[in-house]
Design a protein around this motif. Structure first.
Motif, PDB file in Angstrom:
ATOM      1  N   ARG A 226       0.848  -1.205   0.000  1.00  0.00           N
ATOM      2  CA  ARG A 226       0.000   0.000   0.000  1.00  0.00           C
ATOM      3  C   ARG A 226       0.877   1.246   0.000  1.00  0.00           C
ATOM      4  O   ARG A 226       0.615   2.215  -0.703  1.00  0.00           O
ATOM      5  N   LEU A 227       1.948   1.196   0.820  1.00  0.00           N
ATOM      6  CA  LEU A 227       2.849   2.340   0.895  1.00  0.00           C
ATOM      7  C   LEU A 227       3.610   2.510  -0.423  1.00  0.00           C
ATOM      8  O   LEU A 227       3.796   3.638  -0.893  1.00  0.00           O
ATOM      9  N   CYS A 228       4.031   1.398  -1.006  1.00  0.00           N
ATOM     10  CA  CYS A 228       4.774   1.464  -2.283  1.00  0.00           C
ATOM     11  C   CYS A 228       3.977   2.251  -3.326  1.00  0.00           C
ATOM     12  O   CYS A 228       4.520   3.055  -4.078  1.00  0.00           O
ATOM     13  N   GLU A 229       2.669   2.006  -3.373  1.00  0.00           N
ATOM     14  CA  GLU A 229       1.840   2.716  -4.365  1.00  0.00           C
ATOM     15  C   GLU A 229       1.886   4.222  -4.134  1.00  0.00           C
ATOM     16  O   GLU A 229       1.878   5.011  -5.075  1.00  0.00           O
ATOM     17  N   ARG A 230       1.920   4.633  -2.848  1.00  0.00           N
ATOM     18  CA  ARG A 230       1.910   6.061  -2.517  1.00  0.00           C
ATOM     19  C   ARG A 230       3.222   6.744  -2.882  1.00  0.00           C
ATOM     20  O   ARG A 230       3.255   7.910  -3.200  1.00  0.00           O
ATOM     21  N   VAL A 231       4.338   5.975  -2.755  1.00  0.00           N
ATOM     22  CA  VAL A 231       5.644   6.608  -2.927  1.00  0.00           C
ATOM     23  C   VAL A 231       6.258   6.276  -4.290  1.00  0.00           C
ATOM     24  O   VAL A 231       7.439   6.489  -4.512  1.00  0.00           O
ATOM     25  N   ASN A 292      -5.003  -7.989   6.993  1.00  0.00           N
ATOM     26  CA  ASN A 292      -5.614  -8.998   6.127  1.00  0.00           C
ATOM     27  C   ASN A 292      -7.104  -8.726   5.911  1.00  0.00           C
ATOM     28  O   ASN A 292      -7.621  -8.874   4.808  1.00  0.00           O
ATOM     29  N   HIS A 293      -7.789  -8.310   6.980  1.00  0.00           N
ATOM     30  CA  HIS A 293      -9.229  -8.061   6.875  1.00  0.00           C
ATOM     31  C   HIS A 293      -9.530  -6.888   5.939  1.00  0.00           C
ATOM     32  O   HIS A 293     -10.599  -6.827   5.356  1.00  0.00           O
ATOM     33  N   THR A 294      -8.609  -5.930   5.858  1.00  0.00           N
ATOM     34  CA  THR A 294      -8.894  -4.732   5.062  1.00  0.00           C
ATOM     35  C   THR A 294      -8.295  -4.804   3.648  1.00  0.00           C
ATOM     36  O   THR A 294      -8.543  -3.927   2.835  1.00  0.00           O
ATOM     37  N   GLN A 295      -7.530  -5.869   3.369  1.00  0.00           N
ATOM     38  CA  GLN A 295      -6.806  -5.910   2.101  1.00  0.00           C
ATOM     39  C   GLN A 295      -7.744  -6.040   0.888  1.00  0.00           C
ATOM     40  O   GLN A 295      -7.531  -5.409  -0.145  1.00  0.00           O
TER      41      GLN A 295
END
Ligand code: NAD
Length: 434
Positions: A226-231, A292-295
């Motif tokens: 998720r962070l990779c997408e932001r940066v 995992n629940h939010t992925q």
């Protein structure tokens, strides 16, 4: 050796077939008449490559007997494996009622000396409890029959279960007497694999700790994605670099829509409950579960952002099983994906080489296609959920021509983004969208 295996599920059947294949005489006991009928005809109640053929071979050869008669089985055997289920209770604790029931039955009926081996995944202290239950039943019968308790947790991977049962990459034996150790050494004497002999408590903890750690690796990478997408970084390259460090290893570092299956979700819950019981909260595992629940929802946001309202859109799921090589959909991410799409009145079509009959029982209104191309016909978008080879290797050029809109969401980073974009797809993966 003469071996009884009690519980004819994934673990019990695969274990029985592997022991029979190694030349042991195996009695597989189950109390579910439907399952017994299937197994007696060498039909598997689940899909697992190679197991059916070997089951047939050893039932025919007489090395493997399928039965519901525990009393007669105990009479013939000197080692008893317990492989019944330990599902989650509503509060997350492992439900030990099946294990305890088998322990009671053993205590009530055994006539000769037995080594009782717990293969089911059980909380620390269960070996001790099983010993007490059997001893109590023997006292009630006023008989004195010696018995030993061993913990031998199972590490097989669904999808590769037979290979893992025949060539286990490690064997853990928890024991509390020399006699028990000697029996297990004799049983596994022809294995070249490393055997860790330890206490019963340690063996019980090793199983939960292993599953919890693997789930942690997955959630860690998914959050990082998720962070990779932001940066504007690429998780596949980041994890490739991480995996080159031997201390980290490249395994279980694939970002995706999250883990599922019959083990990780329930074992994580059970370990947290054990932590709570002993006043040691497993705070890392709470975070692992949370990611995992939010992925799935995080991933589905990409679909909504691209397609706008999903109402009446036609979306195809490629893959349903929680991983390739199995028809197991227990806690599979596909279930959450389908539920979320149906809640938004999407027309859902699915394809999976093995699991469609199971999903149809759960979601009767969805359309189950028999080929990936049929599934993709007229779709506004495709979501790859399970990386079966027959899905990854679709003729994607042809697939694109079948679709109404060429939107491809790869929930396992299983496809080449470069190639898919070259073919003209709008392609999005997990943590690689720059
Ligand atoms: N499935 C896996 O990949 C896997 C891997 C490692 C460990 N495990 C652990 O192994 C255990 C078994 O898992 P599974 O997936 O094989 O379970 P399962 O639910 O597929 O099978 C359990 C079987 O036990 C039978 N059973 C229940 N009570 C019985 C009784 N009193 N007498 C005879 N049979 C009885 C049931 O009918 C069922 O067929 C669990 O503790 C699980 O956590 C599973």
């Amino acid at each position: 050796m003469n071996i009884a295996v009690i519980g004819g599920g994934y673990v019990g059947v695969t274990t029985s077939v592997a022991f029979a294949h190694s030349g042991h005489r195996v009695y597989l006991v189950d109390n579910n008449p439907h399952k017994l009928a299937h197994l007696s005809n060498a039909q598997l109640p689940f899909y697992e490559e190679g197991v059916k053929a070997l089951l047939q071979t050893h039932v025919d050869s007489g090395n493997l007997t399928i039965t519901d008669d525990l009393t007669a089985t105990l009479h013939h055997s000197s080692i008893v494996f317990i492989t019944v289920g330990t599902p989650s209770q509503a509060n997350g604790q492992a439900d030990l009622s099946f294990v305890n029931a088998v322990a009671r039955q053993i205590g009530q009926t055994m006539q000769n000396e037995q080594t009782i081996v717990i293969k089911s995944t059980v909380p620390v202290g269960t070996g001790k409890r099983v010993k007490e239950i059997i001893a109590m039943e023997l006292t009630r019968r006023n008989v004195d029959i010696p018995f030993e308790i061993v913990s031998n947790p199972e590490f097989l991977r669904e999808g590769k279960a037979l290979y893992d049962a025949l060539y286990p990459n490690r064997i853990v034996i928890g024991y509390d007497s020399k006699k028990a150790k000697a029996v297990m050494e004799q049983l596994y004497n022809d294995t070249n694999d490393s055997i860790l002999f330890t206490s019963i408590n340690n063996a019980e903890m090793i199983k939960y700790a292993s599953n919890a750690f693997l789930a942690t690796k997955i959630s860690f990478v998914n959050e990082l994605a998720r962070l990779c997408e932001r940066v504007d970084a690429d998780i596949t390259v980041v994890t490739e670099g991480m995996g080159q460090d031997k201390r980290i290893s490249p395994l279980f570092l694939q970002a995706g829509v999250g883990y599922g299956g019959s083990c990780f979700p329930k074992d994580l819950q059970a370990l947290q409950q054990i932590g709570q019981k002993y006043g040691t909260p497993m705070t890392i595992l709470q975070a692992v579960e949370n990611v995992n629940h939010t992925q799935v929802n995080w991933f589905l946001d990409k679909v909504s952002q691209r397609l706008g309202s999903l109402h009446n859109k036609h979306i195809t799921l490629l893959g349903l099983a929680f991983k390739p090589g199995t028809d197991d959909i227990r806690s599979a991410p596909s279930i959450l994906v389908i539920s979320q799409l149906l809640a938004q009145e999407v027309q859902v079509t699915v394809y999976d080489p093995q699991a469609t009959s199971h999903i149809k029982k759960r979601f009767p209104t969805i359309h189950c296609a028999t080929t990936p191309l049929e599934a993709l016909h007229d779709a506004h978008a495709a979501i790859l959920v399970t990386e079966w080879p027959e899905i990854v290797n679709i003729d994607w050029k042809q697939a694109k021509s079948f679709m109404k809109e060429s939107n491809l969401f790869d929930g396992r980073n299983a496809l080449s983004p470069h190639y898919m974009k070259q073919l003209g797809f709008h392609y999005e993966g997990v943590g690689i969208h720059g």
